[in-house]
Design a protein around this motif. Structure first.
Motif, PDB file in Angstrom:
ATOM      1  N   ARG A 196     -39.693  34.297  70.395  1.00 36.43           N
ATOM      2  CA  ARG A 196     -39.992  34.227  68.960  1.00 36.43           C
ATOM      3  C   ARG A 196     -38.816  33.613  68.222  1.00 36.43           C
ATOM      4  O   ARG A 196     -37.662  33.888  68.554  1.00 36.43           O
ATOM      5  CB  ARG A 196     -40.188  35.643  68.387  1.00 36.43           C
ATOM      6  CG  ARG A 196     -41.346  36.432  68.896  1.00 36.43           C
ATOM      7  CD  ARG A 196     -42.692  35.912  68.575  1.00 36.43           C
ATOM      8  NE  ARG A 196     -42.962  35.574  67.192  1.00 36.43           N
ATOM      9  CZ  ARG A 196     -43.942  36.081  66.475  1.00 36.43           C
ATOM     10  NH1 ARG A 196     -44.717  36.998  66.994  1.00 36.43           N
ATOM     11  NH2 ARG A 196     -44.179  35.699  65.248  1.00 36.43           N
ATOM     12  N   LEU A 252     -38.296  38.957  61.674  1.00 37.48           N
ATOM     13  CA  LEU A 252     -39.317  37.923  61.737  1.00 37.48           C
ATOM     14  C   LEU A 252     -39.401  37.209  60.390  1.00 37.48           C
ATOM     15  O   LEU A 252     -39.336  37.857  59.346  1.00 37.48           O
ATOM     16  CB  LEU A 252     -40.677  38.552  62.061  1.00 37.48           C
ATOM     17  CG  LEU A 252     -40.846  39.021  63.491  1.00 37.48           C
ATOM     18  CD1 LEU A 252     -42.058  39.907  63.599  1.00 37.48           C
ATOM     19  CD2 LEU A 252     -40.980  37.837  64.417  1.00 37.48           C
ATOM     20  N   HIS A 292     -40.865  35.490  57.061  1.00 37.64           N
ATOM     21  CA  HIS A 292     -42.000  35.745  56.153  1.00 37.64           C
ATOM     22  C   HIS A 292     -42.513  37.179  56.249  1.00 37.64           C
ATOM     23  O   HIS A 292     -43.657  37.455  55.896  1.00 37.64           O
ATOM     24  CB  HIS A 292     -43.150  34.772  56.414  1.00 37.64           C
ATOM     25  CG  HIS A 292     -42.724  33.339  56.379  1.00 37.64           C
ATOM     26  ND1 HIS A 292     -42.262  32.750  55.242  1.00 37.64           N
ATOM     27  CD2 HIS A 292     -42.643  32.412  57.362  1.00 37.64           C
ATOM     28  CE1 HIS A 292     -41.939  31.498  55.510  1.00 37.64           C
ATOM     29  NE2 HIS A 292     -42.144  31.261  56.788  1.00 37.64           N
ATOM     30  N   ARG A 293     -41.664  38.090  56.728  1.00 39.11           N
ATOM     31  CA  ARG A 293     -42.060  39.493  56.786  1.00 39.11           C
ATOM     32  C   ARG A 293     -40.950  40.351  56.213  1.00 39.11           C
ATOM     33  O   ARG A 293     -39.786  39.953  56.276  1.00 39.11           O
ATOM     34  CB  ARG A 293     -42.318  39.918  58.231  1.00 39.11           C
ATOM     35  CG  ARG A 293     -43.708  39.578  58.687  1.00 39.11           C
ATOM     36  CD  ARG A 293     -43.893  39.865  60.148  1.00 39.11           C
ATOM     37  NE  ARG A 293     -45.232  39.495  60.546  1.00 39.11           N
ATOM     38  CZ  ARG A 293     -45.659  38.255  60.686  1.00 39.11           C
ATOM     39  NH1 ARG A 293     -44.836  37.254  60.458  1.00 39.11           N
ATOM     40  NH2 ARG A 293     -46.899  37.991  61.035  1.00 39.11           N
ATOM     41  N   ALA A 294     -41.318  41.510  55.688  1.00 37.26           N
ATOM     42  CA  ALA A 294     -40.304  42.450  55.230  1.00 37.26           C
ATOM     43  C   ALA A 294     -39.459  42.867  56.420  1.00 37.26           C
ATOM     44  O   ALA A 294     -39.955  43.003  57.535  1.00 37.26           O
ATOM     45  CB  ALA A 294     -40.972  43.665  54.593  1.00 37.26           C
TER      46      ALA A 294
END
Lengths: 166, 61
Positions: free
Chosen positions: B25, B38, B40-42
């Motif tokens: 990833r 990650l 675009h994630r909290a």
């Protein structure tokens, strides 16, 4: 060609899907923020925006249209009294979707969806929850101490109050 | 029923699978706690996204 396949089915038949989305929209208007999956959040977004547009119109016809869709009249009242005026100078884009990782049981992509400008309300709610939690913890502790003092035969049942999910 | 005419060699299996490897990833750095998160994630570690705390994170007890 991917023509005419817009929208989300969510693995449900039309009636089930409509109920689910009405419930989600009503909950979001009452709670300001809800946790759900990314596809559900995306599916409900245009519906919530339409409701807020009704709230901004504020006339009797708009109120009847909102009553026809939302599940509770409390949600309609809140929509017209609080949320509509709040977004008076904004043309759409009333919502925020933030991805929060994966659900443990089935690996679904989780997110929360919230109304913009609801930070203050949410902070208050969070604080209230924390207070309730600490109060309950203190009560549990006292009950446990008492039970121990009485010989520790009967146990207060921990978890009977239910775990607070945040 | 049609059947294979010839034995399949290990080399043939291996070369077919040459492109099957998993990719790692791509992660970005959380500007708040400098953990890898990650995009675009909290942030799973501190619950921050775009400069404010968006989710409460349970502390390990």
């Amino acid at each position: 060609m991917r023509h005419k396949v817009a929208g989300y089915k969510l693995g449900r038949n039309p009636a089930h899907r409509r109920s689910l989305l009405r419930n989600l929209v009503t909950s979001l208007i009452i709670e300001e923020r809800i946790e759900t999956t990314v596809p559900k959040a995306k599916a409900m977004r245009p519906l919530v925006e339409k409701m807020i547009t009704l709230g901004k119109r504020g006339d009797l016809s708009a109120r009847r249209q909102a009553l026809a869709y939302l599940m509770t009249s409390a949600a309609v009242d809140k929509l017209f009294d609080a949320i509509g005026p709040r977004f008076g100078d904004r043309n759409g884009g009333y919502l925020r979707i933030v991805r929060t990782g994966w659900r443990k049981g089935d690996g679904a992509d989780n997110a929360f969806i919230e109304l913009l400008g609801s930070e203050k309300v949410l902070d208050e709610k969070r604080q209230k929850r924390a207070e309730a939690r600490s109060k309950r913890a203190a009560e549990n502790k006292r009950a446990m101490d008492e039970a121990e003092a009485h010989g520790g035969v009967e146990h207060p049942t921990p978890g009977a109050e239910g775990e607070d999910k945040t | 029923m049609p059947n294979p005419k010839r034995r399949h060699s290990k080399a043939r299996t291996g070369s077919r699978r040459a492109h099957d490897s998993l990719k790692s990833r791509s992660l970005s750095e959380c500007p708040n706690c400098h953990e890898r998160k990650l995009p675009h994630r909290a942030c799973a570690k501190c619950g921050y996204y775009k400069g404010r705390e968006v989710v409460e994170v349970k502390e390990a007890s």
